[in-house]
Design a protein around this motif. Structure first.
Motif, PDB file in Angstrom:
ATOM      1  N   LEU A 145     147.457 -24.992  66.972  1.00  0.00           N
ATOM      2  CA  LEU A 145     146.622 -23.895  66.487  1.00  0.00           C
ATOM      3  C   LEU A 145     145.658 -23.423  67.573  1.00  0.00           C
ATOM      4  CD1 LEU A 145     146.823 -26.255  63.958  1.00  0.00           C
ATOM      5  CD2 LEU A 145     146.006 -24.242  62.758  1.00  0.00           C
ATOM      6  N   GLY A 146     145.752 -22.151  67.941  1.00  0.00           N
ATOM      7  CA  GLY A 146     144.794 -21.555  68.868  1.00  0.00           C
ATOM      8  C   GLY A 146     143.529 -21.203  68.094  1.00  0.00           C
ATOM      9  N   VAL A 147     142.382 -21.567  68.678  1.00  0.00           N
ATOM     10  CA  VAL A 147     141.121 -21.402  67.939  1.00  0.00           C
ATOM     11  C   VAL A 147     140.548 -19.997  68.178  1.00  0.00           C
ATOM     12  CG1 VAL A 147     138.815 -22.333  67.544  1.00  0.00           C
ATOM     13  CG2 VAL A 147     140.702 -23.891  68.125  1.00  0.00           C
ATOM     14  N   THR A 148     140.545 -19.196  67.119  1.00  0.00           N
ATOM     15  CA  THR A 148     139.989 -17.834  67.184  1.00  0.00           C
ATOM     16  C   THR A 148     138.792 -17.695  66.238  1.00  0.00           C
ATOM     17  OG1 THR A 148     141.535 -17.074  65.473  1.00  0.00           O
ATOM     18  CG2 THR A 148     142.257 -16.821  67.749  1.00  0.00           C
ATOM     19  N   THR A 149     138.308 -18.823  65.773  1.00  0.00           N
ATOM     20  CA  THR A 149     137.224 -18.834  64.778  1.00  0.00           C
ATOM     21  C   THR A 149     135.976 -18.121  65.265  1.00  0.00           C
ATOM     22  OG1 THR A 149     138.038 -21.064  64.360  1.00  0.00           O
ATOM     23  CG2 THR A 149     136.082 -20.381  63.139  1.00  0.00           C
ATOM     24  N   LEU A 150     135.728 -18.165  66.597  1.00  0.00           N
ATOM     25  CA  LEU A 150     134.512 -17.517  67.102  1.00  0.00           C
ATOM     26  C   LEU A 150     134.568 -16.008  66.847  1.00  0.00           C
ATOM     27  CD1 LEU A 150     131.810 -17.667  68.523  1.00  0.00           C
ATOM     28  CD2 LEU A 150     133.003 -17.722  70.730  1.00  0.00           C
ATOM     29  N   ASP A 151     135.761 -15.434  66.885  1.00  0.00           N
ATOM     30  CA  ASP A 151     135.877 -14.001  66.589  1.00  0.00           C
ATOM     31  C   ASP A 151     135.484 -13.716  65.134  1.00  0.00           C
ATOM     32  OD1 ASP A 151     136.906 -13.467  69.197  1.00  0.00           O
ATOM     33  OD2 ASP A 151     138.818 -14.296  68.542  1.00  0.00           O
ATOM     34  N   VAL A 152     135.874 -14.612  64.247  1.00  0.00           N
ATOM     35  CA  VAL A 152     135.537 -14.454  62.829  1.00  0.00           C
ATOM     36  C   VAL A 152     134.030 -14.661  62.623  1.00  0.00           C
ATOM     37  CG1 VAL A 152     135.909 -15.398  60.513  1.00  0.00           C
ATOM     38  CG2 VAL A 152     137.835 -15.197  62.106  1.00  0.00           C
ATOM     39  N   VAL A 153     133.500 -15.687  63.290  1.00  0.00           N
ATOM     40  CA  VAL A 153     132.071 -15.995  63.183  1.00  0.00           C
ATOM     41  C   VAL A 153     131.241 -14.791  63.657  1.00  0.00           C
ATOM     42  CG1 VAL A 153     130.297 -17.423  64.327  1.00  0.00           C
ATOM     43  CG2 VAL A 153     132.311 -18.506  63.296  1.00  0.00           C
ATOM     44  N   ARG A 154     131.661 -14.228  64.806  1.00  0.00           N
ATOM     45  CA  ARG A 154     130.955 -13.031  65.316  1.00  0.00           C
ATOM     46  C   ARG A 154     131.104 -11.857  64.361  1.00  0.00           C
ATOM     47  NH1 ARG A 154     133.391 -14.080  71.216  1.00  0.00           N
ATOM     48  NH2 ARG A 154     131.604 -15.185  72.111  1.00  0.00           N
ATOM     49  N   ALA A 155     132.321 -11.641  63.895  1.00  0.00           N
ATOM     50  CA  ALA A 155     132.565 -10.504  63.000  1.00  0.00           C
ATOM     51  C   ALA A 155     131.695 -10.629  61.753  1.00  0.00           C
ATOM     52  CB  ALA A 155     134.044 -10.446  62.635  1.00  0.00           C
ATOM     53  N   ASN A 156     131.636 -11.819  61.179  1.00  0.00           N
ATOM     54  CA  ASN A 156     130.801 -12.017  59.984  1.00  0.00           C
ATOM     55  C   ASN A 156     129.340 -11.696  60.297  1.00  0.00           C
ATOM     56  OD1 ASN A 156     133.101 -12.918  58.706  1.00  0.00           O
ATOM     57  ND2 ASN A 156     132.564 -15.090  58.801  1.00  0.00           N
ATOM     58  N   THR A 157     128.876 -12.142  61.465  1.00  0.00           N
ATOM     59  CA  THR A 157     127.477 -11.931  61.850  1.00  0.00           C
ATOM     60  C   THR A 157     127.170 -10.444  62.042  1.00  0.00           C
ATOM     61  OG1 THR A 157     127.517 -14.050  62.993  1.00  0.00           O
ATOM     62  CG2 THR A 157     125.730 -12.563  63.579  1.00  0.00           C
ATOM     63  N   PHE A 158     128.026  -9.763  62.809  1.00  0.00           N
ATOM     64  CA  PHE A 158     127.742  -8.362  63.138  1.00  0.00           C
ATOM     65  C   PHE A 158     127.884  -7.470  61.894  1.00  0.00           C
ATOM     66  CE2 PHE A 158     129.664  -9.470  67.585  1.00  0.00           C
ATOM     67  CZ  PHE A 158     128.527 -10.206  67.904  1.00  0.00           C
ATOM     68  N   VAL A 159     128.880  -7.762  61.071  1.00  0.00           N
ATOM     69  CA  VAL A 159     129.068  -6.970  59.843  1.00  0.00           C
ATOM     70  C   VAL A 159     127.880  -7.196  58.899  1.00  0.00           C
ATOM     71  CG1 VAL A 159     130.457  -6.819  57.723  1.00  0.00           C
ATOM     72  CG2 VAL A 159     131.578  -6.781  59.952  1.00  0.00           C
ATOM     73  N   ALA A 160     127.451  -8.439  58.773  1.00  0.00           N
ATOM     74  CA  ALA A 160     126.309  -8.735  57.892  1.00  0.00           C
ATOM     75  C   ALA A 160     125.054  -8.004  58.347  1.00  0.00           C
ATOM     76  CB  ALA A 160     126.063 -10.245  57.859  1.00  0.00           C
ATOM     77  N   GLU A 161     124.889  -7.899  59.678  1.00  0.00           N
ATOM     78  CA  GLU A 161     123.743  -7.173  60.236  1.00  0.00           C
ATOM     79  C   GLU A 161     123.780  -5.712  59.786  1.00  0.00           C
ATOM     80  OE1 GLU A 161     123.086  -9.320  64.362  1.00  0.00           O
ATOM     81  OE2 GLU A 161     123.417  -7.152  64.649  1.00  0.00           O
ATOM     82  N   VAL A 162     124.966  -5.105  59.882  1.00  0.00           N
ATOM     83  CA  VAL A 162     125.115  -3.690  59.505  1.00  0.00           C
ATOM     84  C   VAL A 162     124.897  -3.514  57.995  1.00  0.00           C
ATOM     85  CG1 VAL A 162     126.847  -1.848  59.251  1.00  0.00           C
ATOM     86  CG2 VAL A 162     126.551  -2.986  61.453  1.00  0.00           C
ATOM     87  N   LEU A 163     125.420  -4.447  57.216  1.00  0.00           N
ATOM     88  CA  LEU A 163     125.317  -4.318  55.752  1.00  0.00           C
ATOM     89  C   LEU A 163     123.966  -4.797  55.218  1.00  0.00           C
ATOM     90  CD1 LEU A 163     128.856  -5.597  54.604  1.00  0.00           C
ATOM     91  CD2 LEU A 163     128.076  -3.223  54.752  1.00  0.00           C
ATOM     92  N   GLY A 164     123.218  -5.518  56.051  1.00  0.00           N
ATOM     93  CA  GLY A 164     121.927  -6.055  55.603  1.00  0.00           C
ATOM     94  C   GLY A 164     122.092  -7.172  54.583  1.00  0.00           C
TER      95      GLY A 164
END
Ligand code: NAD
Ligand code: LMR
Length: 338
Positions: free
Chosen positions: A169-188
């Motif tokens: 398994l190639g670890v791409t979790t950091l992309d998900v972690v970042r996406a969750n963070t940046f999207v949450a920022e936009v959505l408040g």
């Protein structure tokens, strides 16, 4: 050998008795590259994981210090350190999960592919060790360029006759972690309440966030979609530039790897319904490897989930991702067959 001495030099009999009494059954986990920027905080986080009974820390430098330090944490995992290639086999024997963050990180101006020449050989050597000493282990591969190192690892295992695509398994979790963070920022909202599937691979345009499929369902303006996609695709470069030559993401990556490693261990223990994004051997597209949501189980990847409905913007992104991914995959395979 000081590397192999167990923590505190405790008398062997007492240590054994203590483990026999209180030792909850758990998994044996090795971290290869454990003394590095990712390896050190990842070692710390895995030492706090109650599912880990034995933690092997391997690197070509500095494992004695990291091992002594982490081993003083009063959590149940027993920590052992291994230094240098002559101790690789000992580090790997009997492991259930092998996490690999070994290799060079980027400096400003470099692409992940610029790391290929150095890291391809490191990944090959370490995976040859896995094939020799713990062929049934689940492997979480972090070393860049992930889009090529996963195909390299697959070729190593094929050559050794141990390849099981479910366990790589190639670890791409950091992309998900970042996406969750940046999207949450936009959505408040709280990032812990957001889940963004990120598919494709782990470099530039191959990182494809599916904002149309986020949980909870939310809509974005075109401007927000462009901003978020661009920020998620370039999150790694944002950190590389901010660190200005001192490396790439290490702390958020260790957090992401610990999260993914924990998901793998929980699934290996039999917990049902664990779904994570990961870059794996896949038939979701015509490419041999692709990141999507996967359902994890006792033996690694249990089911590869479909891409789901994409909008026009995501479909265009998918085409760009596949073009670059295809080249990176071929480069990895060619490295092993030259
Ligand atoms: P680092 O230089 O701080 O640490 C790397 C460690 O690997 C060092 O301790 C080094 O001694 C060790 N190492 C080198 N050759 C080795 C070998 N043959 N066997 C065992 N260990 C060896 O780098 P870092 O910041 O920890 O990054 C490590 C890798 O992870 C890089 O390739 C980086 O690009 C990658 N990375 C991937 C992701 C991802 O999302 N998948 C995120 C961040 C970084
Ligand atoms: C990341 O996404 O942070 C890593 O792949 C490291 C890098 O080189 O960007």
């Amino acid at each position: 050998n000081p590397q192999m001495k167990e923590e505190g030099g405790a008398p062997a009999l007492r240590l054994a008795a203590c483990r026999a009494k209180g030792g909850a059954p758990g998994f044996k986990v090795a971290i290869l590259g454990a003394a590095g920027g990712i390896g050190q905080p990842l070692s710390l986080l895995m030492k706090t994981n109650p599912l880990v009974s034995v933690l092997h820390l391997y690197d070509v430098v500095n494992t004695p210090g990291v091992t002594a330090d982490v081993s003083h944490m009063d959590t149940s995992a027993v920590v052992r350190g291994f230094l240098g290639s002559q101790q690789l086999d000992e580090a790997l024997t009997g492991m259930d999960l092998v996490i690999i963050p070994a290799g060079l990180p980027r400096k400003p101006g470099m692409t992940r592919d610029d790391l290929f020449n150095k890291n391809a050989g490191i990944v090959r050597t370490l995976c040859e060790g896995v094939a020799r000493c713990c062929p049934d282990a689940v492997v979480n591969l972090i070393s860049n360029p992930v889009n090529s190192t996963v195909p390299i690892a697959a070729e190593v295992f094929k050559k050794a006759g141990t390849y099981d695509p479910k366990r790589l398994l190639g670890v791409t979790t950091l992309d998900v972690v970042r996406a969750n963070t940046f999207v949450a920022e936009v959505l408040g909202v709280d990032p812990r309440d957001v889940s963004v599937p990120v598919v494709g691979g782990h470099a530039g345009v191959t990182i494809l966030p599916l904002l149309s499929q986020i949980t909870p369902p939310s809509s974005f303006t075109q401007e927000e979609i462009k901003y978020l996609t661009n920020r998620i695709q370039n999150g790694g470069t944002e950190v590389v530039e901010a660190k200005a030559g001192a490396g790439s993401a290490t702390l958020s990556m260790a957090f992401a790897a610990a999260k993914f490693g924990d998901a793998c261990l929980r699934a290996m223990r039999g917990e049902a319904g664990i779904v994570e994004c990961s870059y794996v051997a896949s038939e979701v597209t015509e490419l041999p490897f692709f990141a999507t949501k996967v359902r994890l189980g006792r033996g690694g990847v249990e089911e590869i989930l479909p891409l789901g409905p994409l909008n026009d913007f995501e479909r265009a992104g998918l085409e760009a991702a596949k073009k670059e991914l295809s080249e990176s995959i071929q480069k990895g395979i060619a490295f092993m067959n030259k």
